[in-house]
Motif scaffolding. Structure first.
Motif, PDB file in Angstrom:
ATOM      1  N   LEU A  49     -25.108 -61.768  52.997  1.00 45.66           N
ATOM      2  CA  LEU A  49     -26.093 -61.202  53.918  1.00 45.66           C
ATOM      3  C   LEU A  49     -27.479 -61.762  53.619  1.00 45.66           C
ATOM      4  CD1 LEU A  49     -26.972 -59.297  56.175  1.00 45.66           C
ATOM      5  CD2 LEU A  49     -27.178 -57.497  54.442  1.00 45.66           C
ATOM      6  N   HIS A  50     -27.847 -61.817  52.364  1.00 48.66           N
ATOM      7  CA  HIS A  50     -29.150 -62.382  51.997  1.00 48.66           C
ATOM      8  C   HIS A  50     -29.277 -63.824  52.482  1.00 48.66           C
ATOM      9  CE1 HIS A  50     -29.862 -59.319  48.510  1.00 48.66           C
ATOM     10  NE2 HIS A  50     -30.052 -58.793  49.710  1.00 48.66           N
ATOM     11  N   ASN A  51     -28.221 -64.607  52.321  1.00 48.37           N
ATOM     12  CA  ASN A  51     -28.246 -65.993  52.814  1.00 48.37           C
ATOM     13  C   ASN A  51     -28.394 -66.035  54.329  1.00 48.37           C
ATOM     14  OD1 ASN A  51     -28.007 -67.130  50.260  1.00 48.37           O
ATOM     15  ND2 ASN A  51     -25.777 -67.221  50.369  1.00 48.37           N
ATOM     16  N   GLN A  52     -27.691 -65.148  55.031  1.00 51.27           N
ATOM     17  CA  GLN A  52     -27.730 -65.124  56.490  1.00 51.27           C
ATOM     18  C   GLN A  52     -29.124 -64.815  57.017  1.00 51.27           C
ATOM     19  OE1 GLN A  52     -25.460 -61.957  58.248  1.00 51.27           O
ATOM     20  NE2 GLN A  52     -25.658 -62.769  60.310  1.00 51.27           N
ATOM     21  N   ILE A  53     -29.840 -63.921  56.354  1.00 56.48           N
ATOM     22  CA  ILE A  53     -31.162 -63.532  56.862  1.00 56.48           C
ATOM     23  C   ILE A  53     -32.298 -64.246  56.145  1.00 56.48           C
ATOM     24  CG2 ILE A  53     -30.372 -61.328  57.755  1.00 56.48           C
ATOM     25  CD1 ILE A  53     -31.460 -59.945  55.323  1.00 56.48           C
ATOM     26  N   GLY A  54     -31.963 -65.191  55.259  1.00 52.65           N
ATOM     27  CA  GLY A  54     -32.980 -66.040  54.645  1.00 52.65           C
ATOM     28  C   GLY A  54     -33.713 -65.439  53.457  1.00 52.65           C
ATOM     29  N   ILE A  55     -33.084 -64.531  52.734  1.00 50.11           N
ATOM     30  CA  ILE A  55     -33.707 -63.960  51.542  1.00 50.11           C
ATOM     31  C   ILE A  55     -33.360 -64.821  50.336  1.00 50.11           C
ATOM     32  CG2 ILE A  55     -33.687 -62.014  49.923  1.00 50.11           C
ATOM     33  CD1 ILE A  55     -33.305 -60.163  52.286  1.00 50.11           C
ATOM     34  N   ASP A  56     -34.364 -65.225  49.587  1.00 49.66           N
ATOM     35  CA  ASP A  56     -34.186 -65.962  48.333  1.00 49.66           C
ATOM     36  C   ASP A  56     -33.930 -64.922  47.241  1.00 49.66           C
ATOM     37  OD1 ASP A  56     -34.468 -67.303  45.927  1.00 49.66           O
ATOM     38  OD2 ASP A  56     -36.343 -68.300  46.483  1.00 49.66           O
ATOM     39  N   GLU A  57     -32.684 -64.839  46.751  1.00 48.30           N
ATOM     40  CA  GLU A  57     -32.336 -63.793  45.793  1.00 48.30           C
ATOM     41  C   GLU A  57     -33.112 -63.893  44.495  1.00 48.30           C
ATOM     42  OE1 GLU A  57     -28.112 -63.270  45.165  1.00 48.30           O
ATOM     43  OE2 GLU A  57     -28.103 -61.840  46.822  1.00 48.30           O
ATOM     44  N   ALA A  58     -33.367 -65.108  44.026  1.00 48.36           N
ATOM     45  CA  ALA A  58     -34.134 -65.263  42.780  1.00 48.36           C
ATOM     46  C   ALA A  58     -35.542 -64.694  42.957  1.00 48.36           C
ATOM     47  CB  ALA A  58     -34.189 -66.729  42.372  1.00 48.36           C
ATOM     48  N   ALA A  59     -36.169 -64.984  44.089  1.00 47.64           N
ATOM     49  CA  ALA A  59     -37.508 -64.452  44.359  1.00 47.64           C
ATOM     50  C   ALA A  59     -37.457 -62.936  44.530  1.00 47.64           C
ATOM     51  CB  ALA A  59     -38.097 -65.102  45.603  1.00 47.64           C
ATOM     52  N   LEU A  60     -36.415 -62.432  45.176  1.00 49.27           N
ATOM     53  CA  LEU A  60     -36.257 -60.994  45.358  1.00 49.27           C
ATOM     54  C   LEU A  60     -36.171 -60.274  44.012  1.00 49.27           C
ATOM     55  CD1 LEU A  60     -35.692 -58.528  47.254  1.00 49.27           C
ATOM     56  CD2 LEU A  60     -33.274 -59.104  47.024  1.00 49.27           C
ATOM     57  N   LEU A  61     -35.334 -60.789  43.119  1.00 46.20           N
ATOM     58  CA  LEU A  61     -35.181 -60.167  41.804  1.00 46.20           C
ATOM     59  C   LEU A  61     -36.473 -60.247  40.998  1.00 46.20           C
ATOM     60  CD1 LEU A  61     -31.592 -61.362  40.890  1.00 46.20           C
ATOM     61  CD2 LEU A  61     -32.315 -59.054  41.495  1.00 46.20           C
ATOM     62  N   ARG A  62     -37.147 -61.386  41.063  1.00 42.16           N
ATOM     63  CA  ARG A  62     -38.426 -61.531  40.358  1.00 42.16           C
ATOM     64  C   ARG A  62     -39.468 -60.543  40.870  1.00 42.16           C
ATOM     65  NH1 ARG A  62     -37.835 -66.766  40.977  1.00 42.16           N
ATOM     66  NH2 ARG A  62     -39.248 -66.869  42.745  1.00 42.16           N
ATOM     67  N   THR A  63     -39.600 -60.465  42.177  1.00 46.87           N
ATOM     68  CA  THR A  63     -40.623 -59.635  42.805  1.00 46.87           C
ATOM     69  C   THR A  63     -40.385 -58.145  42.565  1.00 46.87           C
ATOM     70  OG1 THR A  63     -40.921 -61.297  44.509  1.00 46.87           O
ATOM     71  CG2 THR A  63     -41.760 -59.108  44.997  1.00 46.87           C
ATOM     72  N   THR A  64     -39.126 -57.729  42.603  1.00 53.00           N
ATOM     73  CA  THR A  64     -38.818 -56.305  42.488  1.00 53.00           C
ATOM     74  C   THR A  64     -38.484 -55.867  41.064  1.00 53.00           C
ATOM     75  OG1 THR A  64     -36.468 -56.679  42.953  1.00 53.00           O
ATOM     76  CG2 THR A  64     -37.928 -56.220  44.840  1.00 53.00           C
ATOM     77  N   GLY A  65     -38.379 -56.826  40.156  1.00 50.93           N
ATOM     78  CA  GLY A  65     -37.970 -56.480  38.792  1.00 50.93           C
ATOM     79  C   GLY A  65     -36.498 -56.134  38.735  1.00 50.93           C
ATOM     80  N   GLY A  66     -35.719 -56.659  39.686  1.00 51.16           N
ATOM     81  CA  GLY A  66     -34.291 -56.375  39.762  1.00 51.16           C
ATOM     82  C   GLY A  66     -33.509 -57.113  38.688  1.00 51.16           C
ATOM     83  N   ALA A  67     -32.260 -56.745  38.519  1.00 51.77           N
ATOM     84  CA  ALA A  67     -31.401 -57.357  37.511  1.00 51.77           C
ATOM     85  C   ALA A  67     -29.946 -57.244  37.946  1.00 51.77           C
ATOM     86  CB  ALA A  67     -31.587 -56.672  36.171  1.00 51.77           C
ATOM     87  N   PHE A  68     -29.128 -58.131  37.410  1.00 55.08           N
ATOM     88  CA  PHE A  68     -27.691 -58.062  37.621  1.00 55.08           C
ATOM     89  C   PHE A  68     -27.097 -57.161  36.553  1.00 55.08           C
ATOM     90  CE2 PHE A  68     -28.710 -62.223  39.471  1.00 55.08           C
ATOM     91  CZ  PHE A  68     -28.158 -62.047  40.724  1.00 55.08           C
ATOM     92  N   THR A  69     -26.048 -56.446  36.904  1.00 56.56           N
ATOM     93  CA  THR A  69     -25.366 -55.595  35.939  1.00 56.56           C
ATOM     94  C   THR A  69     -23.869 -55.625  36.230  1.00 56.56           C
ATOM     95  OG1 THR A  69     -25.206 -53.380  35.006  1.00 56.56           O
ATOM     96  CG2 THR A  69     -25.678 -53.508  37.346  1.00 56.56           C
ATOM     97  N   LEU A  70     -23.079 -55.385  35.207  1.00 61.27           N
ATOM     98  CA  LEU A  70     -21.631 -55.349  35.381  1.00 61.27           C
ATOM     99  C   LEU A  70     -21.115 -53.930  35.575  1.00 61.27           C
ATOM    100  CD1 LEU A  70     -20.603 -57.995  32.721  1.00 61.27           C
ATOM    101  CD2 LEU A  70     -20.823 -58.283  35.195  1.00 61.27           C
ATOM    102  N   GLY A  71     -21.990 -52.948  35.443  1.00 61.41           N
ATOM    103  CA  GLY A  71     -21.565 -51.575  35.645  1.00 61.41           C
ATOM    104  C   GLY A  71     -22.538 -50.600  35.016  1.00 61.41           C
ATOM    105  N   GLN A  72     -22.183 -49.322  35.096  1.00 61.83           N
ATOM    106  CA  GLN A  72     -22.978 -48.262  34.492  1.00 61.83           C
ATOM    107  C   GLN A  72     -22.147 -47.570  33.432  1.00 61.83           C
ATOM    108  OE1 GLN A  72     -23.950 -46.316  38.375  1.00 61.83           O
ATOM    109  NE2 GLN A  72     -25.920 -46.021  37.370  1.00 61.83           N
ATOM    110  N   ASN A  73     -22.756 -47.332  32.284  1.00 58.85           N
ATOM    111  CA  ASN A  73     -22.069 -46.640  31.206  1.00 58.85           C
ATOM    112  C   ASN A  73     -22.455 -45.168  31.240  1.00 58.85           C
ATOM    113  OD1 ASN A  73     -20.434 -46.399  28.946  1.00 58.85           O
ATOM    114  ND2 ASN A  73     -22.139 -46.705  27.542  1.00 58.85           N
ATOM    115  N   PHE A  74     -21.478 -44.305  31.451  1.00 62.98           N
ATOM    116  CA  PHE A  74     -21.720 -42.862  31.490  1.00 62.98           C
ATOM    117  C   PHE A  74     -21.297 -42.261  30.158  1.00 62.98           C
ATOM    118  CE2 PHE A  74     -21.438 -44.104  35.880  1.00 62.98           C
ATOM    119  CZ  PHE A  74     -22.428 -43.343  36.493  1.00 62.98           C
ATOM    120  N   THR A  75     -22.189 -41.519  29.541  1.00 66.37           N
ATOM    121  CA  THR A  75     -21.889 -40.863  28.276  1.00 66.37           C
ATOM    122  C   THR A  75     -22.126 -39.369  28.421  1.00 66.37           C
ATOM    123  OG1 THR A  75     -24.135 -41.209  27.480  1.00 66.37           O
ATOM    124  CG2 THR A  75     -22.528 -42.893  26.918  1.00 66.37           C
TER     125      THR A  75
END
Length: 96
Positions: A57-83
């Motif tokens: 979807l990001h590619n279709q609408i022209g969003i640069d994911e690297a710039a998006l993550l940089r600008t928003t402080g986003g990150a990739f994750t493999l999941g959430q750990n619930f304790t």
């Protein structure tokens, strides 16, 4: 004859992603898209978790994911750990 005009009503990321995708897809046919934003329900600590398919979807609408993550402080994750912080002895688990 006037051009077709579509108004979308919604809030937060789903509204803006839908509006961008429809604009990109329908603009060549002369269709105009207007997004009407309702008051946000998102708070400062809210997260938008997505699946890897969002990249298409990001590619279709022209969003640069690297710039998006940089600008928003986003990150990739493999999941959430619930304790269990209550002390009830429940097992921890990873929700991937």
């Amino acid at each position: 004859m006037s051009a077709l005009h579509i108004a979308l009503l919604g809030r937060d990321a789903p509204l803006w992603l839908a509006a961008a995708a429809l604009r990109r897809a329908l603009a060549p046919a002369g269709v105009a898209i207007t997004a009407v934003a309702l008051p946000s329900e998102a708070g400062p600590a809210d997260l938008h978790a997505t699946l890897p398919a969002i990249e298409a979807l990001h590619n279709q609408i022209g969003i640069d994911e690297a710039a998006l993550l940089r600008t928003t402080g986003g990150a990739f994750t493999l999941g959430q750990n619930f304790t269990d912080r209550s002390g009830a002895g429940r097992a921890s688990f990873l929700h991937s």
